[in-house]
Design a protein around this motif. Structure first.
Motif, PDB file in Angstrom:
ATOM      1  N   ARG A 120      -1.218  -5.081   8.099  1.00  0.00           N
ATOM      2  CA  ARG A 120      -0.709  -4.059   9.003  1.00  0.00           C
ATOM      3  C   ARG A 120      -0.283  -4.706  10.318  1.00  0.00           C
ATOM      4  O   ARG A 120      -0.881  -5.674  10.776  1.00  0.00           O
ATOM      5  N   GLU A 121       0.752  -4.134  10.951  1.00  0.00           N
ATOM      6  CA  GLU A 121       1.287  -4.699  12.181  1.00  0.00           C
ATOM      7  C   GLU A 121       0.796  -3.973  13.433  1.00  0.00           C
ATOM      8  O   GLU A 121       0.939  -4.499  14.544  1.00  0.00           O
ATOM      9  N   THR A 122       0.261  -2.769  13.285  1.00  0.00           N
ATOM     10  CA  THR A 122      -0.136  -1.983  14.447  1.00  0.00           C
ATOM     11  C   THR A 122      -1.575  -1.495  14.277  1.00  0.00           C
ATOM     12  O   THR A 122      -2.266  -1.845  13.319  1.00  0.00           O
ATOM     13  N   ARG A 123      -1.995  -0.624  15.211  1.00  0.00           N
ATOM     14  CA  ARG A 123      -3.349  -0.073  15.166  1.00  0.00           C
ATOM     15  C   ARG A 123      -3.570   0.840  13.975  1.00  0.00           C
ATOM     16  O   ARG A 123      -4.708   1.088  13.577  1.00  0.00           O
ATOM     17  N   GLN A 124      -2.486   1.365  13.383  1.00  0.00           N
ATOM     18  CA  GLN A 124      -2.627   2.295  12.268  1.00  0.00           C
ATOM     19  C   GLN A 124      -2.780   1.554  10.949  1.00  0.00           C
ATOM     20  O   GLN A 124      -2.127   0.541  10.699  1.00  0.00           O
ATOM     21  N   ALA A 125      -3.653   2.068  10.096  1.00  0.00           N
ATOM     22  CA  ALA A 125      -3.876   1.454   8.790  1.00  0.00           C
ATOM     23  C   ALA A 125      -2.606   1.518   7.945  1.00  0.00           C
ATOM     24  O   ALA A 125      -1.785   2.433   8.086  1.00  0.00           O
ATOM     25  N   GLU A 203       5.236   5.230   4.306  1.00  0.00           N
ATOM     26  CA  GLU A 203       5.397   5.484   5.742  1.00  0.00           C
ATOM     27  C   GLU A 203       5.667   4.167   6.476  1.00  0.00           C
ATOM     28  O   GLU A 203       5.060   3.867   7.513  1.00  0.00           O
ATOM     29  N   SER A 204       6.592   3.384   5.959  1.00  0.00           N
ATOM     30  CA  SER A 204       6.804   2.025   6.461  1.00  0.00           C
ATOM     31  C   SER A 204       7.276   1.980   7.910  1.00  0.00           C
ATOM     32  O   SER A 204       6.993   1.005   8.620  1.00  0.00           O
ATOM     33  N   ALA A 205       7.996   3.003   8.371  1.00  0.00           N
ATOM     34  CA  ALA A 205       8.433   3.012   9.769  1.00  0.00           C
ATOM     35  C   ALA A 205       7.279   3.338  10.706  1.00  0.00           C
ATOM     36  O   ALA A 205       7.132   2.744  11.777  1.00  0.00           O
ATOM     37  N   LYS A 206       6.435   4.265  10.300  1.00  0.00           N
ATOM     38  CA  LYS A 206       5.304   4.676  11.127  1.00  0.00           C
ATOM     39  C   LYS A 206       4.152   3.683  11.038  1.00  0.00           C
ATOM     40  O   LYS A 206       3.443   3.455  12.031  1.00  0.00           O
ATOM     41  N   ARG A 207       3.949   3.110   9.860  1.00  0.00           N
ATOM     42  CA  ARG A 207       2.843   2.181   9.622  1.00  0.00           C
ATOM     43  C   ARG A 207       3.404   0.843   9.135  1.00  0.00           C
ATOM     44  O   ARG A 207       3.300   0.499   7.963  1.00  0.00           O
ATOM     45  N   PRO A 208       4.023   0.063  10.023  1.00  0.00           N
ATOM     46  CA  PRO A 208       4.703  -1.168   9.594  1.00  0.00           C
ATOM     47  C   PRO A 208       3.734  -2.217   9.046  1.00  0.00           C
ATOM     48  O   PRO A 208       2.593  -2.325   9.491  1.00  0.00           O
ATOM     49  N   VAL A 209       4.241  -2.968   8.086  1.00  0.00           N
ATOM     50  CA  VAL A 209       3.444  -3.982   7.383  1.00  0.00           C
ATOM     51  C   VAL A 209       4.258  -5.268   7.313  1.00  0.00           C
ATOM     52  O   VAL A 209       5.480  -5.237   7.106  1.00  0.00           O
ATOM     53  N   SER A 210       3.597  -6.393   7.476  1.00  0.00           N
ATOM     54  CA  SER A 210       4.241  -7.691   7.296  1.00  0.00           C
ATOM     55  C   SER A 210       3.729  -8.341   6.014  1.00  0.00           C
ATOM     56  O   SER A 210       2.628  -8.041   5.550  1.00  0.00           O
ATOM     57  N   GLU A 217       6.525 -15.596   7.133  1.00  0.00           N
ATOM     58  CA  GLU A 217       6.179 -14.211   7.437  1.00  0.00           C
ATOM     59  C   GLU A 217       7.436 -13.351   7.482  1.00  0.00           C
ATOM     60  O   GLU A 217       8.445 -13.739   8.070  1.00  0.00           O
ATOM     61  N   VAL A 218       7.350 -12.186   6.853  1.00  0.00           N
ATOM     62  CA  VAL A 218       8.440 -11.212   6.862  1.00  0.00           C
ATOM     63  C   VAL A 218       7.874  -9.911   7.408  1.00  0.00           C
ATOM     64  O   VAL A 218       6.926  -9.358   6.854  1.00  0.00           O
ATOM     65  N   ARG A 219       8.455  -9.400   8.487  1.00  0.00           N
ATOM     66  CA  ARG A 219       7.926  -8.201   9.122  1.00  0.00           C
ATOM     67  C   ARG A 219       8.704  -6.955   8.686  1.00  0.00           C
ATOM     68  O   ARG A 219       9.829  -7.038   8.220  1.00  0.00           O
ATOM     69  N   ASN A 220       8.038  -5.820   8.852  1.00  0.00           N
ATOM     70  CA  ASN A 220       8.641  -4.510   8.571  1.00  0.00           C
ATOM     71  C   ASN A 220       9.165  -4.422   7.136  1.00  0.00           C
ATOM     72  O   ASN A 220      10.330  -4.142   6.888  1.00  0.00           O
ATOM     73  N   ILE A 221       8.262  -4.657   6.191  1.00  0.00           N
ATOM     74  CA  ILE A 221       8.670  -4.668   4.790  1.00  0.00           C
ATOM     75  C   ILE A 221       8.607  -3.257   4.193  1.00  0.00           C
ATOM     76  O   ILE A 221       7.851  -2.401   4.639  1.00  0.00           O
ATOM     77  N   ALA A 222       9.423  -3.055   3.167  1.00  0.00           N
ATOM     78  CA  ALA A 222       9.404  -1.811   2.406  1.00  0.00           C
ATOM     79  C   ALA A 222       8.797  -2.026   1.029  1.00  0.00           C
ATOM     80  O   ALA A 222       8.124  -1.139   0.491  1.00  0.00           O
ATOM     81  N   GLU A 223       9.014  -3.214   0.458  1.00  0.00           N
ATOM     82  CA  GLU A 223       8.512  -3.518  -0.892  1.00  0.00           C
ATOM     83  C   GLU A 223       8.366  -5.023  -1.039  1.00  0.00           C
ATOM     84  O   GLU A 223       9.163  -5.801  -0.500  1.00  0.00           O
ATOM     85  N   VAL A 224       7.339  -5.434  -1.786  1.00  0.00           N
ATOM     86  CA  VAL A 224       7.105  -6.854  -2.056  1.00  0.00           C
ATOM     87  C   VAL A 224       6.761  -7.025  -3.528  1.00  0.00           C
ATOM     88  O   VAL A 224       5.913  -6.304  -4.057  1.00  0.00           O
ATOM     89  N   ARG A 225       7.413  -7.978  -4.172  1.00  0.00           N
ATOM     90  CA  ARG A 225       7.079  -8.343  -5.550  1.00  0.00           C
ATOM     91  C   ARG A 225       6.495  -9.751  -5.549  1.00  0.00           C
ATOM     92  O   ARG A 225       7.014 -10.648  -4.891  1.00  0.00           O
ATOM     93  N   VAL A 226       5.419  -9.926  -6.329  1.00  0.00           N
ATOM     94  CA  VAL A 226       4.735 -11.210  -6.401  1.00  0.00           C
ATOM     95  C   VAL A 226       4.500 -11.564  -7.863  1.00  0.00           C
ATOM     96  O   VAL A 226       4.044 -10.718  -8.648  1.00  0.00           O
ATOM     97  N   ARG A 227       4.808 -12.781  -8.219  1.00  0.00           N
ATOM     98  CA  ARG A 227       4.541 -13.284  -9.562  1.00  0.00           C
ATOM     99  C   ARG A 227       4.272 -14.780  -9.476  1.00  0.00           C
ATOM    100  O   ARG A 227       4.646 -15.434  -8.494  1.00  0.00           O
ATOM    101  N   GLU A 228       3.642 -15.317 -10.488  1.00  0.00           N
ATOM    102  CA  GLU A 228       3.425 -16.759 -10.539  1.00  0.00           C
ATOM    103  C   GLU A 228       4.699 -17.448 -10.997  1.00  0.00           C
ATOM    104  O   GLU A 228       5.345 -17.016 -11.957  1.00  0.00           O
ATOM    105  N   ASP A 229       5.075 -18.511 -10.322  1.00  0.00           N
ATOM    106  CA  ASP A 229       6.263 -19.286 -10.676  1.00  0.00           C
ATOM    107  C   ASP A 229       5.853 -20.418 -11.611  1.00  0.00           C
ATOM    108  O   ASP A 229       5.506 -21.515 -11.169  1.00  0.00           O
ATOM    109  N   ARG A 230       5.897 -20.149 -12.912  1.00  0.00           N
ATOM    110  CA  ARG A 230       5.465 -21.148 -13.892  1.00  0.00           C
ATOM    111  C   ARG A 230       6.441 -22.308 -14.003  1.00  0.00           C
ATOM    112  O   ARG A 230       6.108 -23.367 -14.543  1.00  0.00           O
ATOM    113  N   GLY A 231       7.648 -22.130 -13.489  1.00  0.00           N
ATOM    114  CA  GLY A 231       8.643 -23.203 -13.553  1.00  0.00           C
ATOM    115  C   GLY A 231       8.458 -24.260 -12.479  1.00  0.00           C
ATOM    116  O   GLY A 231       9.105 -25.309 -12.530  1.00  0.00           O
TER     117      GLY A 231
END
Length: 255
Positions: A120-125, A203-210, A217-231
């Motif tokens: 989280r980027e601010t005081r809000q969860a 609520e990404s605008a009200k509760r920003p997340v990095s 670091e990427v700030r103010n994200i809307a979606e993140v995908r994570v996978r293992e890079d086996r290559g």
């Protein structure tokens, strides 16, 4: 392993730079681009930087601790370095691939050797939905953040967030909440290494997340995908008596 061409690299500290000068005066060396093995002098942070710089080549990295924690490093010793390198054991690691999309629509990709963390980027969860392989597993996690850790990184931030330590070769990833508020009793999950994890920020605008992948670091994200890079394969070298698997096992019995 072949140790004909050794390169010495060092963190920007007085201790590490002095060690590099002594080793370069004692042993023949080359530049990192032509090396068969790179000897990294510093702490865990510098080891992560060195691994990132060598990702394309995949050259083995042998670390010697000139920093603080040194979990990914061997003990510093200037004697018989070629002999130590010749018998060193290889730990082969795969990084995490992060694809982050911001609320403005920008896409950022990065690799992480330890973990990908959302904070989280601010005081809000933060309010974060979690999908695993396209299936909604957590409609909404209210928290300070959440992270995905590799086995090699499971004893770092993941452990501090009360996540499990994962043995090397376990073929699992740790999904660990950071100060979860709702559901309060959720402690995370173990996922197969082939899983793709998608985080959707509510609520990404009200509760920003990095999103942080090691030191990207990427700030103010809307979606993140994570996978293992086996290559992508990263090769760490350890003294036989203190290989990475043994260190992770020992960490589980620390008071």
């Amino acid at each position: 392993m072949t140790t004909q061409n050794i390169a010495f690299v060092a963190a920007d500290t007085e201790e590490a730079q002095a060690a590099r000068q002594r080793l370069a005066a004692r042993y023949p060396s080359t530049d990192p681009e032509n090396a068969d093995v790179i000897v990294a002098l510093g702490g865990d942070g510098f080891m992560i930087e060195t691994l990132h710089r060598s990702i394309k080549r995949g050259v083995p990295i042998y670390g010697m601790n000139c920093g603080t924690v040194g979990f990914l490093m061997n003990q510093y010793d200037e004697s018989d370095l070629p002999a130590r390198l010749a018998v060193a054991q290889v730990a082969r690691l795969h990084p995490l691939a992060m694809t982050a999309r911001t609320i403005e629509g920008k896409t950022v990709r990065a690799l992480a050797l330890n973990e990908v963390s959302l904070l989280r980027e601010t005081r809000q969860a933060a309010k974060i939905g979690i999908r695993i392989d396209g299936v909604v597993r957590m409609p909404e996690l209210v928290c300070d953040g959440v992270l995905v850790a590799t086995p090699a990184g499971s004893s770092a931030y993941n452990l501090s967030a009360h996540g499990p330590i994962l043995p090397i070769g376990s073929n699992v990833l740790a999904l660990t909440p950071i100060s979860a508020f709702r559901p309060r009793r959720w402690r995370g999950a173990l996922l197969p290494h082939s899983a793709e994890i998608t985080f959707v920020i509510h609520e990404s605008a009200k509760r920003p997340v990095s999103a942080v992948a090691d030191y990207t670091e990427v700030r103010n994200i809307a979606e993140v995908r994570v996978r293992e890079d086996r290559g992508t394969v990263l090769n760490l070298l350890f003294d036989p008596a203190h290989n990475l698997e043994e260190r992770i096992l020992m960490e589980q019995f620390q008071a």
